[in-house]
Design an enzyme around this catalytic site. Structure first.
Site, PDB file in Angstrom:
ATOM      1  N   THR A  37       0.870  -1.176   0.000  1.00 60.44           N
ATOM      2  CA  THR A  37       0.000   0.000   0.000  1.00 60.44           C
ATOM      3  C   THR A  37       0.906   1.223   0.000  1.00 60.44           C
ATOM      4  O   THR A  37       1.638   1.444   0.971  1.00 60.44           O
ATOM      5  CB  THR A  37      -0.896   0.020   1.250  1.00 60.44           C
ATOM      6  OG1 THR A  37      -1.641  -1.190   1.303  1.00 60.44           O
ATOM      7  CG2 THR A  37      -1.859   1.196   1.201  1.00 60.44           C
ATOM      8  N   LYS A  87      -7.985   1.422  -3.136  1.00 59.87           N
ATOM      9  CA  LYS A  87      -7.676   1.010  -1.759  1.00 59.87           C
ATOM     10  C   LYS A  87      -7.842   2.181  -0.779  1.00 59.87           C
ATOM     11  O   LYS A  87      -8.481   2.041   0.268  1.00 59.87           O
ATOM     12  CB  LYS A  87      -6.245   0.476  -1.723  1.00 59.87           C
ATOM     13  CG  LYS A  87      -5.624   0.380  -0.355  1.00 59.87           C
ATOM     14  CD  LYS A  87      -5.640  -1.005   0.202  1.00 59.87           C
ATOM     15  CE  LYS A  87      -5.150  -1.002   1.640  1.00 59.87           C
ATOM     16  NZ  LYS A  87      -5.247  -2.276   2.280  1.00 59.87           N
ATOM     17  N   LYS A 103      -1.964   5.080   8.569  1.00 58.39           N
ATOM     18  CA  LYS A 103      -1.152   5.117   7.351  1.00 58.39           C
ATOM     19  C   LYS A 103      -2.046   5.336   6.115  1.00 58.39           C
ATOM     20  O   LYS A 103      -1.782   6.192   5.278  1.00 58.39           O
ATOM     21  CB  LYS A 103      -0.366   3.800   7.194  1.00 58.39           C
ATOM     22  CG  LYS A 103       0.350   3.690   5.859  1.00 58.39           C
ATOM     23  CD  LYS A 103       0.959   2.321   5.580  1.00 58.39           C
ATOM     24  CE  LYS A 103       1.478   2.298   4.139  1.00 58.39           C
ATOM     25  NZ  LYS A 103       2.129   1.054   3.752  1.00 58.39           N
TER      26      LYS A 103
HETATM   27  P1  NAD Z   1       6.090  -5.684   7.387  1.00 55.07           P
HETATM   28  O1  NAD Z   1       6.803  -4.518   8.003  1.00 55.07           O
HETATM   29  O2  NAD Z   1       5.799  -6.884   8.204  1.00 55.07           O
HETATM   30  O3  NAD Z   1       6.928  -6.186   6.087  1.00 55.07           O
HETATM   31  C1  NAD Z   1       7.662  -5.358   5.226  1.00 55.07           C
HETATM   32  C2  NAD Z   1       8.979  -6.083   4.914  1.00 55.07           C
HETATM   33  O4  NAD Z   1       9.715  -5.321   3.949  1.00 55.07           O
HETATM   34  C3  NAD Z   1       9.874  -6.249   6.142  1.00 55.07           C
HETATM   35  O5  NAD Z   1      10.172  -7.622   6.341  1.00 55.07           O
HETATM   36  C4  NAD Z   1      11.123  -5.431   5.803  1.00 55.07           C
HETATM   37  O6  NAD Z   1      12.334  -5.980   6.327  1.00 55.07           O
HETATM   38  C5  NAD Z   1      11.097  -5.477   4.277  1.00 55.07           C
HETATM   39  N1  NAD Z   1      11.859  -4.406   3.640  1.00 55.07           N
HETATM   40  C6  NAD Z   1      11.933  -3.092   3.992  1.00 55.07           C
HETATM   41  N2  NAD Z   1      12.753  -2.428   3.161  1.00 55.07           N
HETATM   42  C7  NAD Z   1      13.202  -3.338   2.247  1.00 55.07           C
HETATM   43  C8  NAD Z   1      14.070  -3.261   1.140  1.00 55.07           C
HETATM   44  N3  NAD Z   1      14.647  -2.100   0.772  1.00 55.07           N
HETATM   45  N4  NAD Z   1      14.318  -4.383   0.428  1.00 55.07           N
HETATM   46  C9  NAD Z   1      13.745  -5.574   0.789  1.00 55.07           C
HETATM   47  N5  NAD Z   1      12.907  -5.706   1.850  1.00 55.07           N
HETATM   48  C10 NAD Z   1      12.643  -4.598   2.554  1.00 55.07           C
HETATM   49  O7  NAD Z   1       4.768  -5.089   6.738  1.00 55.07           O
HETATM   50  P2  NAD Z   1       3.472  -5.910   6.238  1.00 55.07           P
HETATM   51  O8  NAD Z   1       2.465  -5.946   7.335  1.00 55.07           O
HETATM   52  O9  NAD Z   1       3.923  -7.172   5.584  1.00 55.07           O
HETATM   53  O10 NAD Z   1       2.893  -4.894   5.143  1.00 55.07           O
HETATM   54  C11 NAD Z   1       3.454  -4.796   3.829  1.00 55.07           C
HETATM   55  C12 NAD Z   1       2.580  -3.879   3.000  1.00 55.07           C
HETATM   56  O11 NAD Z   1       1.251  -4.407   2.959  1.00 55.07           O
HETATM   57  C13 NAD Z   1       2.462  -2.455   3.545  1.00 55.07           C
HETATM   58  O12 NAD Z   1       2.487  -1.560   2.470  1.00 55.07           O
HETATM   59  C14 NAD Z   1       1.120  -2.471   4.265  1.00 55.07           C
HETATM   60  O13 NAD Z   1       0.528  -1.190   4.319  1.00 55.07           O
HETATM   61  C15 NAD Z   1       0.332  -3.410   3.378  1.00 55.07           C
HETATM   62  N6  NAD Z   1      -0.796  -4.077   4.065  1.00 55.07           N
HETATM   63  C16 NAD Z   1      -0.632  -4.654   5.292  1.00 55.07           C
HETATM   64  C17 NAD Z   1      -1.719  -5.269   5.907  1.00 55.07           C
HETATM   65  C18 NAD Z   1      -1.587  -5.921   7.265  1.00 55.07           C
HETATM   66  O14 NAD Z   1      -2.621  -6.272   7.852  1.00 55.07           O
HETATM   67  N7  NAD Z   1      -0.371  -6.142   7.783  1.00 55.07           N
HETATM   68  C19 NAD Z   1      -2.972  -5.303   5.259  1.00 55.07           C
HETATM   69  C20 NAD Z   1      -3.107  -4.744   3.992  1.00 55.07           C
HETATM   70  C21 NAD Z   1      -1.994  -4.129   3.397  1.00 55.07           C
END
Ligand code: NAD
Length: 290
Positions: free
Chosen positions: A87, A162, A237
């Site tokens: 997102t 979204k 966010k």
């Molecule tokens: P998270 O923080 O658990 O995962 C993000 C991952 O990206 C981490 O493991 C981090 O180490 C990695 N990362 C960061 N910078 C990086 C880079 N330069 N290269 C490679 N890896 C890198 O977050 P999440 O909960 O998995 O969410 C991911 C996305 O999904 C976000 O944009 C969030 O808004 C969206 N989202 C999350 C949810 C939820 O319920 N968690 C629901 C819908 C959408």
């Protein structure tokens, strides 16, 4: 398919695992060094992307997506598709898609709803922006990771769908919680309130499917001490992204703005961080008008 998967966090990890379990050849990369069962691990994002038919990114925000895109786009093979499921802001989604297409790649922005439970169960909903060709190529992957993929138009439209959806959700959750707190003070029983509103013109997903009052309606995070679910921090966010987009598009969104300010106060100045976004109800319950 040969798939590169960058960002193996709470969402990306189980999504990559599901693609691998379905028989795809998945190579992952995460800066935190996370590993996912059934997938190969690359040393860099560029190595995970090289030779892949589709490269999926699942990253925290638009700035990180832009920097990862700078690294992987030159490494991707011509005709491959860059599928971003994070997102992020609409402007970053459109900029990255333009950069990918200029390099002869397909590009899709495909943010999800369904949370970690949906990612694990393979029941996410994808809101997708990008070309018909790229959508057709990614469709079998959407079918594994999710139960529904809606093609919303050109690049950026997935993110637009979204943040518009979540702006409605934030506003209606606040309205539902403040109405319950008012009903309490008027001596109206919560079950009676639910029975009326859930079958009257005030009904909504927040009331009917995710009721913020414990013990009322279907089971929801309110019945589990407001453990997320969908954390107030993530709602903040998404509300910030909706206001960033509204500013950029010169759209008047006073309710979205008010919802963003309230969740900001809740998360940053009060005790909302780490709680489900429906914990707005105990917040209102504890307050008076002044
Ligand atoms: P998270 O923080 O658990 O995962 C993000 C991952 O990206 C981490 O493991 C981090 O180490 C990695 N990362 C960061 N910078 C990086 C880079 N330069 N290269 C490679 N890896 C890198 O977050 P999440 O909960 O998995 O969410 C991911 C996305 O999904 C976000 O944009 C969030 O808004 C969206 N989202 C999350 C949810 C939820 O319920 N968690 C629901 C819908 C959408």
């Amino acid at each position: 398919m040969k798939i590169g998967f960058i960002g193996l966090g709470n969402m990306g990890g189980p999504m990559a695992a599901n693609l691998s379990a379905a028989g795809h050849d998945v190579t992952g990369f995460d800066v935190a060094g996370v590993t996912v069962e059934g997938t190969a691990q690359a040393e860099t994002a560029a190595k995970a992307a090289a030779g892949a038919d589709v490269v999926i990114t699942m990253l925290p925000n638009g700035a990180i997506l832009r920097s990862v895109a700078d690294e992987i786009i030159p490494a991707m093979q011509p005709g491959a598709v860059l599928l971003d499921c994070s997102t992020v802001d609409v402007d970053s989604a459109r900029a990255v898609a333009a950069q990918a297409e200029a390099a002869g790649l397909g590009a899709l922005d495909a943010p999800v709803s369904g949370g970690v439970g949906g990612a694990t169960a393979g029941t996410l909903t994808f809101m997708v922006g990008g070309s018909d060709d790229a959508f057709a190529k990614a469709k079998p992957l959407f079918d594994i990771m999710g139960q529904k993929a809606v093609h919303c138009g050109p690049s950026g439209n997935g993110q637009a769908a979204k943040i518009c959806n979540n702006m409605i959700l934030g506003v209606t959750m606040i309205a539902t919680c403040e109405a319950f707190a008012l009903a309490d003070k008027l001596g109206l029983d919560r079950q009676a309130m639910f029975d009326v509103v859930s079958t009257s013109s005030g009904y909504s997903w927040s009331m009917n499917a995710y009721c913020p009052a414990p013990g009322i309606g279907p089971k929801s995070p309110a019945d589990n001490g407001y453990q997320p679910g969908f954390a107030a921090d993530l709602m903040l966010k998404d509300l910030r992204l909706s206001q960033q987009a509204a500013t950029s598009a010169d759209a008047d969104t006073p309710m979205g703005q008010a919802a963003m300010e309230l969740y900001q106060r809740f998360v940053e100045d009060e005790d909302g961080s780490g709680k489900d976004f429906s914990a707005m109800l105990p917040r209102f319950e504890a307050r008076t008008r002044s």
